[in-house]
Motif scaffolding. Sequence first.
Motif, short mmCIF file in Angstrom:
data_model
loop_
_atom_site.label_atom_id
_atom_site.label_comp_id
_atom_site.label_asym_id
_atom_site.label_seq_id
_atom_site.Cartn_x
_atom_site.Cartn_y
_atom_site.Cartn_z
N ASP A 190 6.55 8.38 8.68
CA ASP A 190 7.27 7.37 7.89
C ASP A 190 8.68 7.86 7.55
O ASP A 190 9.65 7.32 8.06
N ASP A 192 6.36 -5.33 12.64
CA ASP A 192 5.76 -4.04 12.32
C ASP A 192 4.54 -3.76 13.20
O ASP A 192 4.58 -2.89 14.05
N ARG A 193 3.44 -4.49 13.01
CA ARG A 193 2.20 -4.17 13.73
C ARG A 193 1.86 -5.24 14.78
O ARG A 193 2.12 -6.42 14.56
N GLU A 216 0.79 -1.24 0.00
CA GLU A 216 0.00 0.00 0.00
C GLU A 216 0.82 1.29 0.00
O GLU A 216 0.30 2.34 -0.33
N SER A 217 2.10 1.21 0.40
CA SER A 217 2.84 2.47 0.59
C SER A 217 4.33 2.28 0.30
O SER A 217 4.81 1.15 0.19
N PRO A 272 -1.05 0.93 13.70
CA PRO A 272 -0.48 2.28 13.54
C PRO A 272 -1.55 3.37 13.42
O PRO A 272 -1.31 4.52 13.82
N PHE A 301 -3.94 4.36 4.19
CA PHE A 301 -2.48 4.39 4.03
C PHE A 301 -2.03 4.51 2.57
O PHE A 301 -0.86 4.27 2.26
N TRP A 322 6.59 2.87 2.42
CA TRP A 322 7.09 2.22 3.64
C TRP A 322 7.03 0.71 3.46
O TRP A 322 7.98 -0.01 3.75
N ARG A 323 5.88 0.24 2.96
CA ARG A 323 5.68 -1.21 2.84
C ARG A 323 6.66 -1.81 1.84
O ARG A 323 7.19 -2.90 2.05
N ARG A 330 -1.30 5.92 16.47
CA ARG A 330 -0.83 7.27 16.10
C ARG A 330 -1.89 8.30 16.46
O ARG A 330 -1.58 9.38 16.96
N PHE A 347 4.01 3.06 17.94
CA PHE A 347 3.17 3.98 17.14
C PHE A 347 2.53 5.07 18.01
O PHE A 347 2.27 6.17 17.54
N HIS A 395 -1.32 10.02 8.78
CA HIS A 395 -0.67 8.90 9.46
C HIS A 395 0.45 8.27 8.65
O HIS A 395 1.15 7.41 9.16
N ASN A 396 0.57 8.60 7.36
CA ASN A 396 1.79 8.21 6.63
C ASN A 396 2.08 9.18 5.50
O ASN A 396 1.24 10.00 5.12
O1 GYE Z 1 3.39 3.78 8.44
C1 GYE Z 1 2.39 2.88 6.48
C2 GYE Z 1 2.16 1.49 6.07
O2 GYE Z 1 2.51 -0.42 9.67
C3 GYE Z 1 4.16 1.17 10.19
O3 GYE Z 1 1.91 0.81 7.28
C4 GYE Z 1 3.34 0.55 9.15
C5 GYE Z 1 2.51 1.51 8.34
C6 GYE Z 1 3.26 2.65 7.67
O4 GYE Z 1 1.24 1.32 5.12
O5 GYE Z 1 3.01 3.64 5.47
#
Ligand code: GYE
Length: 333
Positions: free
Chosen positions: A267, A128-129, A51-52, A183, A213, A54-55, A187, A146, A238-239
């Motif tokens: 992030d 991570d989570r 999704e991001s 997160p 995200f 970061w991922r 957050r 977080f 949040h990101n």
């Molecule tokens: O901040 C976001 C990603 O779980 C820390 O997941 C992660 C978060 C991160 O999609 O960009």
Amino acid sequence: MLNRRNFLTAAVGVAATAGLAACAKEDGSSSNTSSGGSKTITLGFSQVGSESGWRTANTDSVKSAAKEAGYKLQFSDAQQKQENQISAIRSFIAQKVDVIAFSPVVVTGWDAVLKEAQSAKIPVVLTDRSVESDESLFVALVGSDFTDEGRRAAKILEKVLQKAGHKGKVKIAQLEGTTGAAPAIERAKGFKEVMDAEHKDDWEIVVSQTGDFTRAGGKQVMAAFLQSNPDIDVLFAHNDDMGLGAIQAIEAAGKKPGKDILIVTVDGVKDGFIAMSEGKINAIVECNPLLGPQLMEVVKTVHEGGKVERWIKTKESDFMQDQAKDALPTRKY
Ligand code: GYE
């Protein structure tokens, strides 16, 4: 979820589950033996999705660290769907992998599948989570705090407002992460904690909604926010990715991101830093995705029946706009 209070109690569970890991070896259910008598560890890893930024960095880190460590990695991408993660974990159990690691998309709904892993004597490491489950069902969490990131976002917003010379009331829009994800929950909680304690009279979250995200989510939701609340002063995303999507929506509405609307994100991915060096993001709270090497160490220790810390965190920093240009060349993700 893990917090400082239950940290110590949880350590007892680690010893117990590490014992399970030892059993797994003794009863022969971990079957991968390579030449020379040493075992190749098979790690089943269920990733949230892609999704991001970061991922993407997190996935690369896990894959390269597994390779470096010489583990056999069974990698599965859940496309942000819990049911896909549950089936991936079930398939890892059926394959009798040595250790399962996963980054849970949301915090609830894991007990049944984690109990199945426990019955199969396969240790589970969260990465991570975190989850809201019986804590004996996993051995450790490798990931960030977080709630603290949320607090840091509020603290850095104080500096951003001061630097911008903003006086009086602050109307804040919040772009939340995936609903039910650690997160997103934490957050928001950390940010609100500082806001309630120190800015009750001057700060107000006027709109808050999930952008899942993603960049597309951030853009779409920010466009709607601007329609309903054209006088937003601050965006807390949040990101980075949602912040980057929101920047497009802000520009499309004829406003200047980073000036008309001050932006704080979490992030610290490269694209976030680029936007910050262009003056469009005002501050970033870093959340380190390079968890692979630490995860592999934990996997090895757990597989050997050793003790691991309950919550393994990484070092993170906060960045203001004036640091962006200098930091950019050395950003690793
Ligand atoms: O901040 C976001 C990603 O779980 C820390 O997941 C992660 C978060 C991160 O999609 O960009």
